[in-house]
Design a protein around this motif. Sequence first.
Motif, short mmCIF file in Angstrom:
data_model
loop_
_atom_site.label_atom_id
_atom_site.label_comp_id
_atom_site.label_asym_id
_atom_site.label_seq_id
_atom_site.Cartn_x
_atom_site.Cartn_y
_atom_site.Cartn_z
N LYS A 218 0.82 -1.21 0.00
CA LYS A 218 0.00 0.00 0.00
C LYS A 218 0.86 1.27 0.00
N GLN B 16 2.50 1.82 -3.35
CA GLN B 16 1.54 2.29 -4.35
C GLN B 16 1.29 3.78 -4.20
N ARG B 17 1.18 4.24 -2.98
CA ARG B 17 0.95 5.66 -2.76
C ARG B 17 2.15 6.49 -3.19
N GLU C 228 2.24 7.14 -6.87
CA GLU C 228 1.05 7.75 -7.47
C GLU C 228 0.75 9.07 -6.76
N THR D 67 -2.42 11.02 -7.99
CA THR D 67 -3.72 10.41 -7.75
C THR D 67 -3.64 9.58 -6.49
N THR E 179 -4.56 7.10 -3.37
CA THR E 179 -5.30 5.85 -3.24
C THR E 179 -5.86 5.76 -1.83
N SER F 281 -7.95 3.54 0.91
CA SER F 281 -8.37 2.18 1.25
C SER F 281 -9.51 2.25 2.27
N PHE G 247 -10.21 9.77 -7.34
CA PHE G 247 -9.03 9.15 -6.76
C PHE G 247 -9.20 7.64 -6.81
N ASN G 248 -8.11 6.93 -6.59
CA ASN G 248 -8.16 5.47 -6.60
C ASN G 248 -8.75 4.96 -5.28
N VAL G 249 -9.44 3.83 -5.36
CA VAL G 249 -10.09 3.27 -4.17
C VAL G 249 -9.77 1.78 -4.09
N ILE G 250 -9.40 1.35 -2.89
CA ILE G 250 -9.26 -0.07 -2.58
C ILE G 250 -10.29 -0.41 -1.52
N TYR H 228 -5.43 12.77 3.85
CA TYR H 228 -6.50 12.53 2.88
C TYR H 228 -7.86 13.03 3.39
#
Length: 297
Positions: free
Chosen positions: A81, A84-85, A88, A91, A93, A95, A116-119, A282
Amino acid sequence: MVNLEWYRTFKYVYKTGTLTGAAEALFISQPGVSLHLSSLESYVGYKLFDRTSRKMIPTEKGKVLYNFITDALSKLEEAEKNFQRSTEKNTPTISIGMCFETFQITLEPYLASFPFNVIIQFGEYPEMIENLDKGILDLIITPQMIAKNTIDYQAFSSETIVLICGNETDSDTFDTLKKENNLEVIELWLKQQRWYGTTGDMEHLRRFWQLNFNKHADFRPNYIVPNLNSIVRCLSNSSGLAVIPDFLCKTELESGKIKLLWEGKMPLKNTLYFAHKKKTIYTNEIQLIKDTFMKIM
């Protein structure tokens, strides 16, 4: 070489006790879970679970393997995680943890609208709260509060746990019994009906029965299905009973596909909370998710 996804799948089969539960937690198919597990068992050379009709019971070898890998997997998930942040920056992410049924009813139709990206992650609430505290999750939707100095809880809605039935169920007899207010007769009538339940979680039924009859429910549902939304679909324009949160069946109640049979002698309510870290970068993204929930609930 072993596939790390096999270990992740093994972890969730261990934690949920069923292939279906692991599939829901990982958001993959049940055949996929079976394939990962059988591949891992072939790789390590011994059985990891004893299969029964109701539950996957870990063997002694399975318990040893779980204890050996669980901390390492948690660290890898956190590293995944965070990496990934960091790659990016433009954009973010976010969670989000919640139960599977809540996701289907609420956020699922709105995911594409978020900038934005979502998990989305599913699991048990205590585990999600721990993952929130560790920074693995950014926001959770939970009916449970576990006090932690780093986490802020905000009540935003409530759910009532109700007894519902398909619209072909003979509810007139039950309405007469309610007026007579004889709980022993009411209990006997209910136990003679056809019941729906979910694979691993019978908490709603247990709590409802304990509150209204002051005893444990000493029967098992006739039909066990993957999740609460499956129960609503099965009951629509049919017969049978189930105990579920009212917001999961609001549309079907309004359309007459199912009926509200009984709220119990006193309402059984859960408060729903947003939970997130007190210090987060965030804030805007989390607020947008909150606003979306407030429009729906």
